[in-house]
Design a protein around this motif. Structure first.
Motif, PDB file in Angstrom:
ATOM      1  N   PRO A 200       0.910  -1.189   0.017  1.00 30.48           N
ATOM      2  CA  PRO A 200       0.023  -0.118  -0.016  1.00 30.48           C
ATOM      3  C   PRO A 200       0.995   1.277   0.174  1.00 30.48           C
ATOM      4  O   PRO A 200       0.385   2.432  -0.626  1.00 30.48           O
ATOM      5  CB  PRO A 200      -1.030  -0.206   1.381  1.00 30.48           C
ATOM      6  CG  PRO A 200      -0.273  -1.122   2.176  1.00 30.48           C
ATOM      7  CD  PRO A 200       0.413  -2.058   1.041  1.00 30.48           C
ATOM      8  N   GLY A 201       1.972   1.379   0.909  1.00 30.04           N
ATOM      9  CA  GLY A 201       2.648   2.492   0.524  1.00 30.04           C
ATOM     10  C   GLY A 201       3.188   2.951  -0.693  1.00 30.04           C
ATOM     11  O   GLY A 201       3.077   4.041  -1.165  1.00 30.04           O
ATOM     12  N   SER A 203       2.002   1.625  -3.562  1.00 29.52           N
ATOM     13  CA  SER A 203       0.852   1.790  -4.445  1.00 29.52           C
ATOM     14  C   SER A 203       0.349   3.234  -4.148  1.00 29.52           C
ATOM     15  O   SER A 203       0.046   3.999  -5.249  1.00 29.52           O
ATOM     16  CB  SER A 203      -0.249   0.861  -4.034  1.00 29.52           C
ATOM     17  OG  SER A 203      -1.187   0.804  -4.938  1.00 29.52           O
ATOM     18  N   ASN A 204       0.094   3.745  -2.979  1.00 30.95           N
ATOM     19  CA  ASN A 204      -0.537   4.970  -2.906  1.00 30.95           C
ATOM     20  C   ASN A 204       0.488   6.171  -3.361  1.00 30.95           C
ATOM     21  O   ASN A 204       0.108   6.932  -4.177  1.00 30.95           O
ATOM     22  CB  ASN A 204      -0.605   5.323  -1.347  1.00 30.95           C
ATOM     23  CG  ASN A 204      -1.934   4.678  -0.888  1.00 30.95           C
ATOM     24  OD1 ASN A 204      -2.949   4.491  -1.805  1.00 30.95           O
ATOM     25  ND2 ASN A 204      -2.101   4.059   0.242  1.00 30.95           N
ATOM     26  N   ILE A 205       1.616   6.083  -3.227  1.00 28.44           N
ATOM     27  CA  ILE A 205       2.532   6.954  -3.729  1.00 28.44           C
ATOM     28  C   ILE A 205       2.691   7.156  -5.369  1.00 28.44           C
ATOM     29  O   ILE A 205       2.331   8.186  -6.064  1.00 28.44           O
ATOM     30  CB  ILE A 205       3.974   6.684  -3.506  1.00 28.44           C
ATOM     31  CG1 ILE A 205       4.261   7.037  -1.782  1.00 28.44           C
ATOM     32  CG2 ILE A 205       5.051   7.307  -4.062  1.00 28.44           C
ATOM     33  CD1 ILE A 205       5.587   6.580  -1.258  1.00 28.44           C
ATOM     34  N   LEU A 206       2.690   5.842  -5.976  1.00 28.70           N
ATOM     35  CA  LEU A 206       2.584   5.895  -7.390  1.00 28.70           C
ATOM     36  C   LEU A 206       1.054   6.332  -7.891  1.00 28.70           C
ATOM     37  O   LEU A 206       1.116   6.989  -9.027  1.00 28.70           O
ATOM     38  CB  LEU A 206       2.614   4.430  -7.778  1.00 28.70           C
ATOM     39  CG  LEU A 206       4.186   3.688  -7.635  1.00 28.70           C
ATOM     40  CD1 LEU A 206       4.147   2.321  -8.055  1.00 28.70           C
ATOM     41  CD2 LEU A 206       5.115   4.671  -8.636  1.00 28.70           C
ATOM     42  N   LEU A 207       0.010   5.976  -7.300  1.00 35.21           N
ATOM     43  CA  LEU A 207      -1.273   6.407  -7.648  1.00 35.21           C
ATOM     44  C   LEU A 207      -1.446   7.932  -7.371  1.00 35.21           C
ATOM     45  O   LEU A 207      -1.907   8.671  -8.244  1.00 35.21           O
ATOM     46  CB  LEU A 207      -2.417   5.688  -6.682  1.00 35.21           C
ATOM     47  CG  LEU A 207      -2.419   4.421  -6.967  1.00 35.21           C
ATOM     48  CD1 LEU A 207      -3.642   3.534  -5.897  1.00 35.21           C
ATOM     49  CD2 LEU A 207      -3.083   3.979  -8.416  1.00 35.21           C
ATOM     50  N   GLY A 208      -0.712   8.408  -6.243  1.00 37.03           N
ATOM     51  CA  GLY A 208      -0.562   9.991  -6.056  1.00 37.03           C
ATOM     52  C   GLY A 208      -0.075  10.435  -7.280  1.00 37.03           C
ATOM     53  O   GLY A 208      -0.201  11.507  -7.804  1.00 37.03           O
ATOM     54  N   ILE A 209       1.192  10.072  -7.817  1.00 39.54           N
ATOM     55  CA  ILE A 209       1.841  10.661  -8.811  1.00 39.54           C
ATOM     56  C   ILE A 209       1.079  10.649 -10.245  1.00 39.54           C
ATOM     57  O   ILE A 209       0.736  11.473 -10.920  1.00 39.54           O
ATOM     58  CB  ILE A 209       3.208   9.864  -9.067  1.00 39.54           C
ATOM     59  CG1 ILE A 209       4.131   9.967  -7.913  1.00 39.54           C
ATOM     60  CG2 ILE A 209       3.861  10.441 -10.538  1.00 39.54           C
ATOM     61  CD1 ILE A 209       5.414   9.309  -8.250  1.00 39.54           C
ATOM     62  N   GLY A 210       0.091   9.533 -10.306  1.00 39.92           N
ATOM     63  CA  GLY A 210      -0.667   9.261 -11.381  1.00 39.92           C
ATOM     64  C   GLY A 210      -1.781  10.005 -11.545  1.00 39.92           C
ATOM     65  O   GLY A 210      -2.126  10.647 -12.704  1.00 39.92           O
ATOM     66  N   ASP A 211      -2.320  10.726 -10.314  1.00 43.75           N
ATOM     67  CA  ASP A 211      -3.328  11.685 -10.339  1.00 43.75           C
ATOM     68  C   ASP A 211      -2.786  13.135 -10.241  1.00 43.75           C
ATOM     69  O   ASP A 211      -3.716  13.848 -10.088  1.00 43.75           O
ATOM     70  CB  ASP A 211      -4.156  11.214  -9.096  1.00 43.75           C
ATOM     71  CG  ASP A 211      -4.926  10.298  -9.331  1.00 43.75           C
ATOM     72  OD1 ASP A 211      -5.410   9.852 -10.521  1.00 43.75           O
ATOM     73  OD2 ASP A 211      -5.484   9.627  -8.076  1.00 43.75           O
ATOM     74  N   PHE A 227       1.827   9.148   0.160  1.00 42.40           N
ATOM     75  CA  PHE A 227       2.471   8.604   1.287  1.00 42.40           C
ATOM     76  C   PHE A 227       1.460   9.071   2.751  1.00 42.40           C
ATOM     77  O   PHE A 227       1.662   8.069   3.314  1.00 42.40           O
ATOM     78  CB  PHE A 227       3.812   9.159   1.529  1.00 42.40           C
ATOM     79  CG  PHE A 227       4.421   8.932   2.784  1.00 42.40           C
ATOM     80  CD1 PHE A 227       5.084   7.593   2.893  1.00 42.40           C
ATOM     81  CD2 PHE A 227       4.942   9.657   3.610  1.00 42.40           C
ATOM     82  CE1 PHE A 227       5.476   7.204   4.056  1.00 42.40           C
ATOM     83  CE2 PHE A 227       5.416   9.427   5.008  1.00 42.40           C
ATOM     84  CZ  PHE A 227       5.804   7.938   4.981  1.00 42.40           C
ATOM     85  N   ASP A 228       1.118  10.419   2.591  1.00 37.10           N
ATOM     86  CA  ASP A 228       0.121  10.745   3.685  1.00 37.10           C
ATOM     87  C   ASP A 228      -0.902  10.002   3.796  1.00 37.10           C
ATOM     88  O   ASP A 228      -1.348   9.711   4.751  1.00 37.10           O
ATOM     89  CB  ASP A 228      -0.144  12.278   3.560  1.00 37.10           C
ATOM     90  CG  ASP A 228       1.200  12.945   3.598  1.00 37.10           C
ATOM     91  OD1 ASP A 228       2.042  12.722   4.023  1.00 37.10           O
ATOM     92  OD2 ASP A 228       1.138  14.313   3.169  1.00 37.10           O
TER      93      ASP A 228
END
Length: 277
Positions: A200-201, A203-211, A227-228
Motif C-alpha cells: 500500500p505505501g 501503491s499510494n505513492i504511485l497512484l498519487g503521482i498518477g493523479d 504517502f500521507d
C-alpha cells in the motif's frame, strides 16, 4: 467528377424555416450581455449573434478565452468546424459572417469547457478554464476529454453535445476523471500503482503521482499525498504497534492500509472486511 466543396456556415445562406428557428433562439438570449457564455442550455444549432450584438469577431474572440486559445492540431478539425459554425478567421473577408462564426464557435466551446465529468462531478481546476484539454502531443483528441467532444462536434454536429452537460465516458487510462490528459510519467505511475495494491505505501505513492498535475513539482506533491494517505490508512498504526512489539497491531495496520487503497480488488476488500468484523 470531384464534388464541389461544401460551403462554410453563413447566416445569409439560411432558409426561411431556419431563420424562424434562429429568431426563436435569439428571443431566449434577450437580456443576456454575452449570450455565447450562457451554458444553461445546450446549443442545438448555429444562430449567429442575436440582434443588438454588434461585437466584431476579434471582440468575441477576446471575450472568450476558450476560442482565443483554440489550437490548430490535427483533431481540432478547423475545416470541419467552419462547416458547422462558420469561419471566424481572417480568411473570411465578410466581417459580419466572421463575427457570427466566432459567436457560434464560442458558444459551443464554452458549453464543452463547462461540462461536468462523465460521472457528473465538477471538474475543479479544469472547469471553465479556457483550455480545451485532451489533445496529445501528436495532435490526437482523446475520448472523454473536452477536445474529444469538440472533435466529435466537428464530425457529427450539434448532436455530439450532451443534454446532461457531461463529458463522454471513456476507458482510456490516459484520461483523468476530470477529462484532462495524463503525461507518460503519470500514466505509467498510475498503472504501476494499480498493480502493487498489496504494497500500500508504494501503491499510494504511485497512484498519487498518477493523479498529480503535470511536471516534476506536481509529481512530488502527488507522491507526498500518496504517502500521507498511507499513513492515515494504517501505516502509522502499524509502525506504533511494531515499536510495542504488537504483531497483531502491525497486521491490522497493514490490513487497513490495503483495504483503504483504491486499487485493491473489491474481493480482497470484502475479505478483509469480513475478517475484521
Amino acid at each position: 467528377m470531384v464534388a464541389a466543396p461544401q460551403p462554410d456556415w453563413n447566416k445569409s445562406a439560411l432558409t426561411d424555416s431556419q431563420r424562424a428557428q434562429i429568431a426563436q433562439e435569439h428571443k431566449l438570449m434577450e437580456g443576456i450581455e454575452k449570450p455565447e457564455q450562457d451554458v444553461r442550455r445546450k446549443p442545438e444549432f448555429a444562430t449567429g449573434r442575436p440582434p443588438g450584438d454588434t461585437r466584431t469577431a476579434e471582440q468575441i474572440i477576446e471575450d472568450n478565452p476558450i476560442l482565443k486559445n483554440l489550437g490548430h492540431q490535427k483533431d481540432i478539425n478547423r475545416k470541419s468546424a467552419y462547416l458547422m459554425v462558420g469561419d471566424w478567421t481572417s480568411n473570411n473577408k465578410d466581417p459580419q459572417a466572421r463575427a457570427d462564426a466566432a459567436f457560434n464557435a464560442a458558444r459551443v466551446l464554452n458549453y464543452i469547457d463547462t461540462s461536468l465529468s462523465a460521472n457528473g462531478e465538477h471538474r475543479g481546476k479544469a472547469h471553465d478554464n479556457g483550455d480545451l484539454e485532451g489533445i496529445t502531443s501528436s495532435g490526437d483528441a482523446r475520448r472523454g476529454t473536452p477536445a474529444g467532444m469538440w472533435k466529435d462536434f466537428t464530425e457529427q454536429g450539434y448532436t455530439a453535445l450532451r443534454d446532461d452537460h457531461r463529458l463522454d465516458a471513456t476507458n482510456d487510462s490516459h484520461v483523468r476523471g476530470d477529462g484532462t490528459n495524463k503525461d507518460n510519467l503519470q500514466w505509467a505511475s498510475g498503472e504501476a500503482g494499480k498493480r502493487t495494491w498489496f504494497i500500500p505505501g508504494l501503491s499510494n505513492i504511485l497512484l498519487g503521482i498518477g493523479d498529480s498535475d503535470s511536471g516534476l513539482v506536481g509529481a512530488i506533491k502527488g507522491a507526498k499525498a500518496g504517502f500521507d494517505k498511507t499513513r492515515v490508512d494504517g501505516f502509522d498504526h502499524a509502525l506504533a504497534s511494531a515499536k510495542r512489539g504488537d504483531i497483531l497491531g502491525v497486521l491490522k495496520g497493514y490490513a487497513n492500509a490495503v483495504k483503504n487503497n483504491e486499487a485493491t480488488p473489491q474481493v480482497v476488500k470484502s475479505a478483509l472486511n469480513t475478517g475484521g468484523s
